[in-house]
Design an enzyme around this catalytic site. Sequence first.
Site, short mmCIF file in Angstrom:
data_model
loop_
_atom_site.label_atom_id
_atom_site.label_comp_id
_atom_site.label_asym_id
_atom_site.label_seq_id
_atom_site.Cartn_x
_atom_site.Cartn_y
_atom_site.Cartn_z
N GLU A 173 0.96 -1.06 -0.05
CA GLU A 173 -0.07 -0.17 0.32
C GLU A 173 0.62 1.83 0.13
OE1 GLU A 173 -3.20 0.02 2.40
OE2 GLU A 173 -3.93 -1.85 2.10
N GLU A 368 -5.35 -8.50 0.47
CA GLU A 368 -6.08 -8.66 1.86
C GLU A 368 -7.84 -8.23 1.76
OE1 GLU A 368 -4.70 -4.76 4.13
OE2 GLU A 368 -2.56 -5.59 4.50
C1 GCO Z 1 -4.23 -1.77 4.96
C2 GCO Z 1 -3.21 -2.14 5.96
C3 GCO Z 1 -3.84 -3.46 6.66
C4 GCO Z 1 -4.82 -2.15 7.71
C5 GCO Z 1 -5.78 -3.75 7.11
C6 GCO Z 1 -7.19 -2.08 7.48
O1 GCO Z 1 -4.29 -2.32 3.99
O2 GCO Z 1 -4.43 -0.53 4.98
O3 GCO Z 1 -2.56 -3.77 4.71
O4 GCO Z 1 -2.62 -3.20 7.77
O5 GCO Z 1 -4.45 -3.20 8.76
O6 GCO Z 1 -5.67 -2.69 5.78
O7 GCO Z 1 -6.89 -0.74 7.68
#
Ligand code: GCO
Length: 485
Positions: A173, A368
Site C-alpha cells: 500500500e 487483503e
Molecule cells: C492496509 C494495511 C493493513 C490494515 C488493514 C485494515 O491495508 O491498510 O495493509 O495493515 O490493517 O487494511 O485497515
Amino acid sequence: MPTPSTRPRSVQFAPDFAWGVATSSYQIEGGSSPDLRGESVWDSFCRKPGAVFENHHGGVACDHYNRYAEDVRILKAMGVKNYRLSIMWPRVMKEGTGQVNAAGLAFYDRLIDCLLEHGITPWVTLFHWEYPLALYNRGGWLNRDSAEWFGQYATAVVERLSDRVTNWMTINEPQVFLQLGHADGKHAPGVQLPLRETLLASHNALRAHGRGVQAIRAAAKRPATVGWAPVGHVSYPIDNDPANVDAARAATFAITQKQLWNNTWFADPVCLGCYPEDGLRLYGSEVPSHPVADMDLINQKLDFYGVNIYSGACVQAAPAGSATPWQSVAAPQGHGRNTMDWLLAPDALRYGPRFLWERYRLPIIITENGTCSTDWVDLDGRMLDLQRIDYTRRYLLALADAVDDGTNVKGYFHWSFLDNFEWAEGYKQRFGMVHVNYATQRRTPKLSAWWYRRVMQSRGASLTEPVLLDANAYAPQQEHADVVR
Ligand code: GCO
C-alpha cells in the site's frame, strides 16, 4: 450497493486457488525491546501524544514474537494453507542498513520453519510500513539512497529465507504510507509534506519496489513468484450496463486530485513503465525530474498483481459533455458500513480485479479483504461475528462473479488472521477471524474462523449455503481446544 450474486449458481474456485489469511509484523509481533530489534517510524509515531487512539502502540501487540507456535497451530486448525506475513525491516537490520541482526533473522527462520512443518505456505511481504527510524533520520523515502537501502535489506532476507519461501511481495500500500504518512500526517512518520516532496518520496518508493524485485530475482535459491500489494482504489458500476461499466473503469484509473489516492500513479510505472498522462498533466511541475533509467528499474517483470480491496465507490455513466465520463451514485441512507465507516461494497471485488486484470494482464491475488468491528467474546465464551461472515460471503461471491467475467484471479487472503494493532485506530478496531484478549493474550477463534475453514475446504462451494450459528458444525471444537491454551 451490496448485490450478492443474484444468479442461481454453484461456486467453485480452481483447485490451485490460494486461500489464506494475512497479517503484518508491526501489527502483531511485539518483541520490540532494543536487544531484539531496531525502531521503526511507527515506534516513534506512537510516542506522539494523540497520534494513535488512546496512545496505543505495537510494543507488545499480539505478542506473536513469543506466541508464534500457538498461532501457527491455530492457523492449522483453521485449515489455512497460505499465510501472508511481513518481515520487519528494523528487526533484520536495526539501523536499516549495514549489519544484519542475527536474532531478527533467527525469529523469521523459526516462524517459516513452523509454518512449513504445519503444511502452511508462507507469502512474505518485505515492507508493510515498518520503515527503520535510523533511515528516516537520514531522509527516509526522500533520500534517493532509500531504494538501495531497501535492496540491501531485501537481499539479506531472500538469501536467508528463499530456500523455503518462494512467494514474495515487495511493498504494501504505497498510497497509504505516502499519503497518510507523508501528506496527511495521520500515519507514521506523521509529516505533512507538499505535493512535490510526496511525489519524490513516491518515486523513490517505486524505485525501491523495483530494486526489491531485482534483489529477489538475484538472490532467490528457488524459483520465486514475485508481486506487490497496493491499495485497490475501486469504482464499480451501479449495474452491468456496458456504459456504466466503462464509466467505472474510467473512474478507477483516473487521477483527478492533487494527492496520491489513486491506482495508476503507482501501478502504471510498475506494470507499464511510465507515469500516467493525466497525472503528469495534473501534477505538472511538482513531478520530480528523474533519469530515464529509473523507469527501467521500477518496471520489473512481476508474476502477480496483489491488491488490497475493502470497499469502493458506486458510479454510473455521466451525461454527454460532463466533466468526467462518470458520476457518483450515493449509497442509500442506512447502507451497511463497518466501524471505520467503510461502505459495504461487494461489487468492488468483482470489478476491481476485473479492471486491473484487463489493464495490466497480471494474475490477480486479493492480498487483503476483510472488515472491522468492535467484537467481544460473549458470556458463553463465543464470538459470533455474523457481519464479518456476511461481508466475506458477499465479497467472495462477487469475486466468483469476477472469475465468471473472465478475470484471472489466483488467490484470496483475508485480512486478518488475528485482531491486531490497526495503526492510528490502535486496538479499537478488530479485523481478526481470531479474537485476541490483549490483557491475557488469549486467542478465541470467532465463528468466522470456522466458517472460513469450510469455505476453503469446499473451494467456495459452501458460500451458497446458509450460515450455521454453531461452530461445531464447521469444525470439531476438540481440535480447536487442543490448540488454544
Ligand atoms: C492496509 C494495511 C493493513 C490494515 C488493514 C485494515 O491495508 O491498510 O495493509 O495493515 O490493517 O487494511 O485497515
